[in-house]
Each structure stands twice: as C-alpha cells, then as structure tokens.
Design a protein around this motif. Structure first.
Motif, PDB file in Angstrom:
ATOM      1  N   MET A 102       6.983   0.494  -9.484  1.00  0.00           N
ATOM      2  CA  MET A 102       7.392   0.424 -10.884  1.00  0.00           C
ATOM      3  C   MET A 102       6.611   1.436 -11.724  1.00  0.00           C
ATOM      4  N   LEU A 103       5.299   1.527 -11.519  1.00  0.00           N
ATOM      5  CA  LEU A 103       4.500   2.478 -12.289  1.00  0.00           C
ATOM      6  C   LEU A 103       4.866   3.925 -11.961  1.00  0.00           C
ATOM      7  N   ALA A 104       5.369   4.149 -10.752  1.00  0.00           N
ATOM      8  CA  ALA A 104       5.752   5.502 -10.346  1.00  0.00           C
ATOM      9  C   ALA A 104       6.985   6.001 -11.097  1.00  0.00           C
ATOM     10  N   MET A 105       7.672   5.111 -11.811  1.00  0.00           N
ATOM     11  CA  MET A 105       8.812   5.537 -12.617  1.00  0.00           C
ATOM     12  C   MET A 105       8.369   6.385 -13.804  1.00  0.00           C
ATOM     13  N   ARG A 106       7.134   6.248 -14.189  1.00  0.00           N
ATOM     14  CA  ARG A 106       6.636   6.964 -15.355  1.00  0.00           C
ATOM     15  C   ARG A 106       6.429   8.445 -15.027  1.00  0.00           C
ATOM     16  N   SER A 107       6.602   9.287 -16.010  1.00  0.00           N
ATOM     17  CA  SER A 107       6.353  10.715 -15.843  1.00  0.00           C
ATOM     18  C   SER A 107       5.539  11.221 -17.028  1.00  0.00           C
ATOM     19  N   GLY A 108       4.923  12.381 -16.841  1.00  0.00           N
ATOM     20  CA  GLY A 108       4.117  12.963 -17.908  1.00  0.00           C
ATOM     21  C   GLY A 108       2.957  12.083 -18.321  1.00  0.00           C
ATOM     22  N   VAL A 109       2.398  11.323 -17.381  1.00  0.00           N
ATOM     23  CA  VAL A 109       1.383  10.318 -17.699  1.00  0.00           C
ATOM     24  C   VAL A 109       0.040  10.961 -17.995  1.00  0.00           C
ATOM     25  N   ARG A 110      -0.569  10.541 -19.105  1.00  0.00           N
ATOM     26  CA  ARG A 110      -1.959  10.900 -19.374  1.00  0.00           C
ATOM     27  C   ARG A 110      -2.662   9.685 -19.966  1.00  0.00           C
ATOM     28  N   THR A 111      -3.928   9.576 -19.694  1.00  0.00           N
ATOM     29  CA  THR A 111      -4.696   8.423 -20.154  1.00  0.00           C
ATOM     30  C   THR A 111      -5.980   8.875 -20.833  1.00  0.00           C
ATOM     31  N   SER A 112      -6.441   8.036 -21.727  1.00  0.00           N
ATOM     32  CA  SER A 112      -7.752   8.226 -22.352  1.00  0.00           C
ATOM     33  C   SER A 112      -8.405   6.865 -22.516  1.00  0.00           C
ATOM     34  N   ILE A 113      -9.698   6.822 -22.315  1.00  0.00           N
ATOM     35  CA  ILE A 113     -10.494   5.638 -22.633  1.00  0.00           C
ATOM     36  C   ILE A 113     -11.445   6.037 -23.750  1.00  0.00           C
ATOM     37  N   PHE A 114     -11.380   5.287 -24.836  1.00  0.00           N
ATOM     38  CA  PHE A 114     -12.140   5.613 -26.039  1.00  0.00           C
ATOM     39  C   PHE A 114     -13.131   4.504 -26.372  1.00  0.00           C
ATOM     40  N   ILE A 115     -14.204   4.896 -27.045  1.00  0.00           N
ATOM     41  CA  ILE A 115     -15.145   3.946 -27.625  1.00  0.00           C
ATOM     42  C   ILE A 115     -15.142   4.159 -29.135  1.00  0.00           C
ATOM     43  N   GLU A 116     -15.109   3.060 -29.862  1.00  0.00           N
ATOM     44  CA  GLU A 116     -14.998   3.139 -31.316  1.00  0.00           C
ATOM     45  C   GLU A 116     -16.299   3.607 -31.962  1.00  0.00           C
ATOM     46  N   VAL A 117     -16.158   4.531 -32.906  1.00  0.00           N
ATOM     47  CA  VAL A 117     -17.269   5.014 -33.698  1.00  0.00           C
ATOM     48  C   VAL A 117     -17.354   4.246 -35.005  1.00  0.00           C
ATOM     49  N   ALA A 118     -16.198   4.052 -35.643  1.00  0.00           N
ATOM     50  CA  ALA A 118     -16.149   3.365 -36.929  1.00  0.00           C
ATOM     51  C   ALA A 118     -14.739   2.860 -37.174  1.00  0.00           C
ATOM     52  N   ARG A 119     -14.615   1.884 -38.069  1.00  0.00           N
ATOM     53  CA  ARG A 119     -13.310   1.357 -38.465  1.00  0.00           C
ATOM     54  C   ARG A 119     -13.327   1.033 -39.947  1.00  0.00           C
ATOM     55  N   VAL A 120     -12.146   1.023 -40.533  1.00  0.00           N
ATOM     56  CA  VAL A 120     -12.004   0.619 -41.918  1.00  0.00           C
ATOM     57  C   VAL A 120     -10.700  -0.162 -42.049  1.00  0.00           C
ATOM     58  N   ASP A 121     -10.738  -1.269 -42.750  1.00  0.00           N
ATOM     59  CA  ASP A 121      -9.542  -2.054 -43.010  1.00  0.00           C
ATOM     60  C   ASP A 121      -8.850  -1.545 -44.260  1.00  0.00           C
ATOM     61  N   GLY A 122      -7.520  -1.529 -44.218  1.00  0.00           N
ATOM     62  CA  GLY A 122      -6.732  -1.109 -45.355  1.00  0.00           C
ATOM     63  C   GLY A 122      -6.294  -2.289 -46.202  1.00  0.00           C
ATOM     64  N   PRO A 123      -5.512  -2.034 -47.264  1.00  0.00           N
ATOM     65  CA  PRO A 123      -5.070  -3.087 -48.173  1.00  0.00           C
ATOM     66  C   PRO A 123      -4.249  -4.190 -47.507  1.00  0.00           C
ATOM     67  N   ASP A 124      -3.570  -3.874 -46.389  1.00  0.00           N
ATOM     68  CA  ASP A 124      -2.709  -4.859 -45.734  1.00  0.00           C
ATOM     69  C   ASP A 124      -3.342  -5.486 -44.488  1.00  0.00           C
ATOM     70  N   ALA A 125      -4.660  -5.411 -44.388  1.00  0.00           N
ATOM     71  CA  ALA A 125      -5.352  -5.976 -43.219  1.00  0.00           C
ATOM     72  C   ALA A 125      -5.093  -7.472 -43.080  1.00  0.00           C
ATOM     73  N   HIS A 126      -4.878  -8.152 -44.194  1.00  0.00           N
ATOM     74  CA  HIS A 126      -4.670  -9.603 -44.164  1.00  0.00           C
ATOM     75  C   HIS A 126      -3.341  -9.995 -43.516  1.00  0.00           C
TER      76      HIS A 126
END
Length: 239
Positions: A102-126
């Motif tokens: 099933m996973l082999a059906m995918r094409s053009g696959v690229r992946t990234s693993i990220f670690i968060e540096v910072a975040r900010v909530d916007g007006p609609d976070a609620h």
C-alpha cells in the motif's frame, strides 16, 4: 505533554487505487502508528488548493528531488526520537507485505522530522477541536537557509512573523521548526480555521517594515519544489 516534534511526509498518489489506499491509511495504518510510545496525534491533508510558487521564492532545481505535494501526512510526537523506532527510512522492516504494498503506491515521497523552536497561538486558537487535533487547513513549508544568516532568520520570526501571526484573523497557531532529519534546514507550520486564514496570510504584511524584511529575506531561502503547500484536512474528519 507538548507535541514538540513533527514527522511530515509529502507525496503523490495515482488515481487508480487511491480510494482503497486512503481507506487503509485512515482506518488501519494511522491508528496502528498512534499506538507507538510517544506518538501523540496524526493528521492527513490533501493539497487541493494549488498555490503557484511566488516569483520571489527560490525553488530547488534538481530533477531527481522528490516532488510529491498532493498529500501531507503528519505525525506529532513528544520529541523526535519517538520516530526512530524504526525511523521512516526503515519503517518497511516492521510492516507486512500488504502494508508495504500500500505504501508503495505513493510517489515523489519526501520526509522531514522537525523539532519545534517556538510557537504562537492566533486569535482562533480556542476553536481547536482537541488538545492535539491539528487545524482544518494548514500551510507547511520546508526550506534551506541558502544565503540567509541564521541569526537574521531567528530575528525575523521572533520579532516579526510570529507576533503578526498571533494577531492574524483565522489563525489558530504557528510553529517554527528546525530539522532533525530530511532535506530541509527549517520548517514552518501554519494552522488556520479556514482557507480564508490562508488568504489573509498570503495577502502579506500591512507593516511596511515587515513586508520589506520578508521580501528581502525569503529571496535567500531555497524551498522544496512546489512548497509551501496548503492543504485541507481529510483525516480526522472535520467536525
């Protein structure tokens, strides 16, 4: 517990067999992965809204680089190492033949693993549907710093971009990342309640100083082909 790490996969799918794949992914694969220790949430997005890359954005010019952008699969975790048992590159070793097919059906696959540096909530976070549930609409970008100075990048987000996102209508949250694994050096993850929020963002800053800073800095970056990508959430279903 905060979801400080993201594993993002961009990819394309053929029309033939797509519905079967999506049903398997949503009903079987994602729930299975979410049972792994440290995995906190998942979301799947379809890039139905095609944004023409801005002329000022430098796109990687490499014909061999994976260019999938139709779908974005996101897993959130407590920290990056939860995605190392096994890593995305070796995930096939613990899957069945049918799952790998099933996973082999995918094409053009690229992946990234990220670690968060910072975040900010916007007006609609609620309006978030749950503690970890990602927004109905996201924009995800991954890029190399290119000729940009790393300290200037940090200042740009800390002094300009993130404070503005904290005030932008329809914004739920913005997160700034750096890469742990994958091609990109940096990542940005914007969450909106609707496509209107994305439109607000792409309208650009109303602060002349910020607009000029943005225009100057992002010309130095090197973006993955076709990015940034805007997507509508198709799993979990939007309530």
């Amino acid at each position: 517990m905060l979801d400080r790490a993201f594993w993002v996969t961009w990819y394309d799918l053929p029309a033939d067999g797509r519905e079967k794949y999506l049903e398997w992914l949503h009903r079987s694969f994602i729930p299975k992965m979410l049972k792994k220790p440290g995995f906190l949430h998942a979301a799947h997005y379809q890039s139905e809204i095609k944004i023409k890359p801005e002329a000022r954005l430098n796109q990687l010019n490499d014909p061999d680089f994976p260019r999938g952008n139709q779908f974005m699969l996101v897993f959130g975790g407590a920290e990056p190492h939860v995605f190392a048992h096994p890593s995305p590159h070796n995930l096939h070793t613990e899957l069945s033949d049918e799952e790998n097919k099933m996973l082999a059906m995918r094409s053009g696959v690229r992946t990234s693993i990220f670690i968060e540096v910072a975040r900010v909530d916007g007006p609609d976070a609620h309006l978030r549907e749950g503690e970890y549930t990602l927004a109905p609409v996201v924009q995800i970008g991954g890029y190399k710093s290119g000729t940009a100075d790393e300290e200037e990048i940090m200042e740009f987000y800390a002094q300009g971009r993130m404070p503005e996102m904290g005030k932008l209508p329809c914004c739920m949250r913005m997160r700034k990342y750096v890469s742990v694994a994958g091609w990109a050096d940096h990542g940005c993850f914007y969450e909106f309640t609707s496509l209107k929020g994305s439109d607000n963002f792409h309208a650009g800053s109303k602060n002349p100083k910020m607009a000029a800073w943005t225009d100057t800095l992002i010309r130095k970056f090197i973006h993955a082909p076709g990015t940034p990508t805007v997507g509508n959430r198709i799993w979990p279903p939007i309530k």
